[in-house]
Design an enzyme around this catalytic site. Structure first.
Site, PDB file in Angstrom:
ATOM      1  N   SER A 110      33.739  58.015  47.220  1.00  0.00           N
ATOM      2  CA  SER A 110      34.034  57.324  45.967  1.00  0.00           C
ATOM      3  C   SER A 110      35.014  58.088  45.093  1.00  0.00           C
ATOM      4  O   SER A 110      35.355  57.643  43.989  1.00  0.00           O
ATOM      5  CB  SER A 110      32.736  57.080  45.181  1.00  0.00           C
ATOM      6  OG  SER A 110      32.118  58.304  44.849  1.00  0.00           O
ATOM      7  N   ASN A 125      21.478  60.914  40.977  1.00  0.00           N
ATOM      8  CA  ASN A 125      21.071  59.598  40.507  1.00  0.00           C
ATOM      9  C   ASN A 125      21.126  59.504  38.992  1.00  0.00           C
ATOM     10  O   ASN A 125      21.644  58.533  38.430  1.00  0.00           O
ATOM     11  CB  ASN A 125      19.661  59.272  41.007  1.00  0.00           C
ATOM     12  CG  ASN A 125      19.588  59.189  42.513  1.00  0.00           C
ATOM     13  OD1 ASN A 125      20.609  59.269  43.196  1.00  0.00           O
ATOM     14  ND2 ASN A 125      18.391  59.037  43.041  1.00  0.00           N
ATOM     15  N   THR A 167      42.110  16.171  22.108  1.00  0.00           N
ATOM     16  CA  THR A 167      40.906  16.113  22.930  1.00  0.00           C
ATOM     17  C   THR A 167      41.310  15.410  24.224  1.00  0.00           C
ATOM     18  O   THR A 167      42.134  14.480  24.193  1.00  0.00           O
ATOM     19  CB  THR A 167      39.759  15.326  22.248  1.00  0.00           C
ATOM     20  OG1 THR A 167      40.157  13.967  22.048  1.00  0.00           O
ATOM     21  CG2 THR A 167      39.400  15.957  20.901  1.00  0.00           C
ATOM     22  N   HIS A 168      40.771  15.858  25.329  1.00  0.00           N
ATOM     23  CA  HIS A 168      41.153  15.338  26.655  1.00  0.00           C
ATOM     24  C   HIS A 168      42.661  15.471  26.885  1.00  0.00           C
ATOM     25  O   HIS A 168      43.249  14.709  27.660  1.00  0.00           O
ATOM     26  CB  HIS A 168      40.741  13.873  26.811  1.00  0.00           C
ATOM     27  CG  HIS A 168      39.290  13.613  26.550  1.00  0.00           C
ATOM     28  ND1 HIS A 168      38.314  13.840  27.478  1.00  0.00           N
ATOM     29  CD2 HIS A 168      38.657  13.176  25.424  1.00  0.00           C
ATOM     30  CE1 HIS A 168      37.129  13.534  26.961  1.00  0.00           C
ATOM     31  NE2 HIS A 168      37.303  13.147  25.707  1.00  0.00           N
ATOM     32  N   SER A 185      64.228  32.266  36.477  1.00  0.00           N
ATOM     33  CA  SER A 185      64.100  31.760  37.838  1.00  0.00           C
ATOM     34  C   SER A 185      65.154  32.398  38.724  1.00  0.00           C
ATOM     35  O   SER A 185      66.286  32.629  38.302  1.00  0.00           O
ATOM     36  CB  SER A 185      64.260  30.242  37.849  1.00  0.00           C
ATOM     37  OG  SER A 185      64.470  29.764  39.161  1.00  0.00           O
ATOM     38  N   LYS A 213      65.983  28.211  33.489  1.00  0.00           N
ATOM     39  CA  LYS A 213      64.539  28.355  33.312  1.00  0.00           C
ATOM     40  C   LYS A 213      64.160  29.539  32.418  1.00  0.00           C
ATOM     41  O   LYS A 213      64.793  30.584  32.431  1.00  0.00           O
ATOM     42  CB  LYS A 213      63.852  28.535  34.673  1.00  0.00           C
ATOM     43  CG  LYS A 213      63.878  27.322  35.578  1.00  0.00           C
ATOM     44  CD  LYS A 213      63.012  26.195  35.065  1.00  0.00           C
ATOM     45  CE  LYS A 213      61.546  26.550  35.061  1.00  0.00           C
ATOM     46  NZ  LYS A 213      61.031  26.859  36.424  1.00  0.00           N
ATOM     47  N   ASN A 240      60.344  31.092  31.945  1.00  0.00           N
ATOM     48  CA  ASN A 240      58.973  30.896  32.400  1.00  0.00           C
ATOM     49  C   ASN A 240      57.973  31.724  31.597  1.00  0.00           C
ATOM     50  O   ASN A 240      58.221  32.905  31.332  1.00  0.00           O
ATOM     51  CB  ASN A 240      58.863  31.286  33.882  1.00  0.00           C
ATOM     52  CG  ASN A 240      59.759  30.436  34.763  1.00  0.00           C
ATOM     53  OD1 ASN A 240      59.941  29.257  34.516  1.00  0.00           O
ATOM     54  ND2 ASN A 240      60.326  31.055  35.791  1.00  0.00           N
ATOM     55  N   GLU A 299      50.777  32.739  31.853  1.00  0.00           N
ATOM     56  CA  GLU A 299      50.214  32.288  33.125  1.00  0.00           C
ATOM     57  C   GLU A 299      49.327  33.354  33.750  1.00  0.00           C
ATOM     58  O   GLU A 299      48.254  33.049  34.298  1.00  0.00           O
ATOM     59  CB  GLU A 299      51.349  31.911  34.075  1.00  0.00           C
ATOM     60  CG  GLU A 299      52.083  30.643  33.662  1.00  0.00           C
ATOM     61  CD  GLU A 299      53.295  30.358  34.536  1.00  0.00           C
ATOM     62  OE1 GLU A 299      53.705  29.185  34.599  1.00  0.00           O
ATOM     63  OE2 GLU A 299      53.843  31.304  35.145  1.00  0.00           O
ATOM     64  N   TYR A 313      16.831  54.044  42.855  1.00  0.00           N
ATOM     65  CA  TYR A 313      18.245  54.094  43.195  1.00  0.00           C
ATOM     66  C   TYR A 313      18.468  53.607  44.618  1.00  0.00           C
ATOM     67  O   TYR A 313      17.704  53.897  45.536  1.00  0.00           O
ATOM     68  CB  TYR A 313      18.798  55.517  43.056  1.00  0.00           C
ATOM     69  CG  TYR A 313      20.278  55.574  43.333  1.00  0.00           C
ATOM     70  CD1 TYR A 313      21.193  55.329  42.330  1.00  0.00           C
ATOM     71  CD2 TYR A 313      20.754  55.835  44.617  1.00  0.00           C
ATOM     72  CE1 TYR A 313      22.557  55.348  42.586  1.00  0.00           C
ATOM     73  CE2 TYR A 313      22.108  55.863  44.889  1.00  0.00           C
ATOM     74  CZ  TYR A 313      23.007  55.606  43.865  1.00  0.00           C
ATOM     75  OH  TYR A 313      24.351  55.609  44.126  1.00  0.00           O
ATOM     76  N   GLN A 352      26.604  52.162  43.934  1.00  0.00           N
ATOM     77  CA  GLN A 352      27.949  52.725  43.899  1.00  0.00           C
ATOM     78  C   GLN A 352      28.985  51.637  43.629  1.00  0.00           C
ATOM     79  O   GLN A 352      30.098  51.927  43.165  1.00  0.00           O
ATOM     80  CB  GLN A 352      28.267  53.436  45.222  1.00  0.00           C
ATOM     81  CG  GLN A 352      29.640  54.084  45.251  1.00  0.00           C
ATOM     82  CD  GLN A 352      29.840  54.955  46.473  1.00  0.00           C
ATOM     83  OE1 GLN A 352      29.180  55.973  46.628  1.00  0.00           O
ATOM     84  NE2 GLN A 352      30.743  54.554  47.357  1.00  0.00           N
ATOM     85  N   LYS A 393      31.201  50.687  39.830  1.00  0.00           N
ATOM     86  CA  LYS A 393      32.331  51.274  39.129  1.00  0.00           C
ATOM     87  C   LYS A 393      33.641  50.519  39.306  1.00  0.00           C
ATOM     88  O   LYS A 393      34.354  50.258  38.331  1.00  0.00           O
ATOM     89  CB  LYS A 393      32.507  52.738  39.550  1.00  0.00           C
ATOM     90  CG  LYS A 393      31.357  53.589  39.081  1.00  0.00           C
ATOM     91  CD  LYS A 393      31.246  54.872  39.844  1.00  0.00           C
ATOM     92  CE  LYS A 393      29.853  55.426  39.690  1.00  0.00           C
ATOM     93  NZ  LYS A 393      28.803  54.540  40.258  1.00  0.00           N
TER      94      LYS A 393
END
Length: 486
Positions: free
Chosen positions: A46, A132, A179-180, A301, A307, A309, A314, A341, A346, A349
């Site tokens: 680790s 531990n 809405t929607h 682009s 373009k 973007n 995103e 334990y 492990q 993390k």
């Protein structure tokens, strides 16, 4: 990290490394005639990810060493030599000069191995301690700091939203609420930006609660059952700044609720950042045209020269899936573990480290984007001022004059349908005004509700999207952010 490594009393052969040369023995080598297989070592290793906890491991080892001296298990000279060695190890790791050994299976082994090379007494600092309780102490220390840092970033983004909301409110900017994803009713841009700010405040509250539950010291729990040595867990807890000490040694070494709590808070933050990113993506499209992104927070682009973007937005939207995945994966790891334990832990993390890094970076990008984005008042107001967006206000005018809402809703809906049935789309808005003005139950007074910005300004209830209510809300948001910064 190994699981049930033995607690070695001061001065024992195992604690001192036995007959194995320095740098070649694991903390648990005495039980085995041979070392672990290469495949097991690779699976268990680790160090590549837990080495980022080196400062926390050294701080916990320093506190444990001082406690051992206070309770009579180390001499003052031994304590001072170990503390000095730990300081040098910390400097070497921080400065990049640490010589890592092939047997350094984790940061705990590496720190102890190097400290023992510098000071033979350092072999005693594992007295009364298991990996531990050692590893979960390190992780709790790391998580406390990480939560403080990431909440600072989230708070900064919420403040940016509040600042831009103030600017939008001063400029009286309005846009259609949805809405929607269909235009619904007009609201202030400040109201819309503040909505994201309130969501981030809830994230701060969640992470604050996660931090409170993280702030418990497990050091002294040993492998699972405590120790027969005269340890004082309260001393180490106080030196490390923990607010509480564990109550149950089994629970102390197996509890990873604080990791799950933190992952949940970060996943919810990611969801809120994703929603904000989604709106930036929509608003920056030609179809909406509500915002213009600064060049520093957009990309072009490789084929289409025109373009621009919204990559930052995103990616903010995409990262939510990664964060939700970390939470779901870790909860699945925890769900069937017996006490106490297990090596499965492990796996706590990597998802936690990555979630913290992901949220911090995403917040930074969105903060910069929002600080520099330009708002297109004309495009927004065209949607906000559409008379159809004020249809509810006409129905409420009827309610104020005694008609039941359902009847008012049906009457206005019929007028809307008649207006939309007109042959010329460009005259539909004017036709709605004419129909309302000429209706015997309505008339010119009701038709005034359709004239912009009448419907926008009519929103006066607490927490609503009209300018007067938003003024009050922004004051409350500023106060909430000021309180959260404390």
């Amino acid at each position: 990290m190994s699981d049930d490594d033995a607690q070695h009393p001061a001065g024992s052969d195992i604690a001192a490394g036995g007959t194995s040369p320095p740098g070649t023995a694991t903390l648990w080598h005495g039980r085995f005639a041979t070392g672990p297989a290469e495949a097991l070592s690779a699976l268990s290793d680790s160090l590549p990810f837990d080495r980022r906890m080196f400062a926390e491991d050294i701080a916990a080892s320093r506190a444990h060493t001082r406690m051992l001296c206070d309770v009579g298990l180390l001499s003052v000279d031994e304590r001072d030599g170990i503390v000095e060695a730990l300081a040098q190890v910390e400097a070497e790791i921080a400065g990049g000069s640490m010589a890592w050994a092939p047997t350094d299976e984790d940061i705990h082994t590496a720190v102890e191995r190097r400290a023992t090379e510098l000071c033979a007494a350092a072999a005693k600092m594992h007295t009364g301690r298991s990996r531990n309780d050692q590893v979960v102490t390190d992780l709790r220390l790391w998580t406390r700091v990480a939560i403080d840092e990431v909440t600072g970033s989230i708070h900064g983004l919420a403040c940016t939203l509040a600042e831009r909301a103030r600017e939008a409110h001063s400029a009286d900017l309005r846009l259609p609420g949805y809405t929607h994803l269909q235009q619904a009713q007009p609201v202030g841009l400040a109201h819309h930006l503040a909505a994201h700010g309130w969501a981030l405040l809830r994230d701060l509250q969640r992470l604050s609660e996660a931090r409170r539950r993280t702030d418990v010291s497990p050091l002294g729990a040993g492998a699972l059952a405590g120790s027969s040595l005269p340890l004082d867990p309260a001393l180490t807890a106080a030196e490390l700044g923990f607010g509480a000490v564990f109550e149950n040694s089994l629970d102390a070494v197996s509890d990873r609720d604080f990791v799950a709590d933190t992952l949940h808070g970060l996943a919810m933050t990611g969801v809120h950042l994703s929603r904000l990113g989604e709106e930036i993506v929509l608003w920056s499209s030609a179809e909406f045209g509500f915002v213009e992104l600064d060049d520093a927070f957009a990309t072009g682009s490789s084929m289409m020269p025109q373009k621009k973007n919204p990559d930052a937005a995103e990616l903010a939207r995409a990262k939510a899936g990664r964060l939700v995945g970390h939470l779901a994966g870790f909860l699945t790891t925890l769900k069937g573990l017996p006490l106490a334990y297990n090596k499965d832990l492990q796996e706590d993390k990597e998802p936690l480290f990555d979630a913290v890094d992901t949220v911090r970076l995403t917040v930074m990008a969105l903060d910069g984007l929002l600080r520099t984005v330009g708002f297109n008042a004309d495009a927004m107001s065209r949607g906000a001022d559409d008379p159809f967006a004020a249809a509810t206000d006409v129905a409420e005018w009827l309610v104020a004059n005694g008609m039941p809402f359902r009847d008012a809703h049906a009457l206005v809906a019929a007028l809307v349908r008649d207006a939309l049935d007109g042959p010329d789309p460009d005259t539909r808005a004017n036709r709605l005004i004419e129909l309302v003005s000429g209706h015997p139950d309505l008339g010119p007074s009701a038709a005034q509700r359709l004239v912009p910005p009448g419907a926008y300004r009519a929103r006066t209830t607490p927490g609503s999207g009209g300018p007067d209510a938003v003024s009050v809300q922004l004051d409350r948001l500023d106060a909430a952010l000021a309180a959260a910064s404390g």
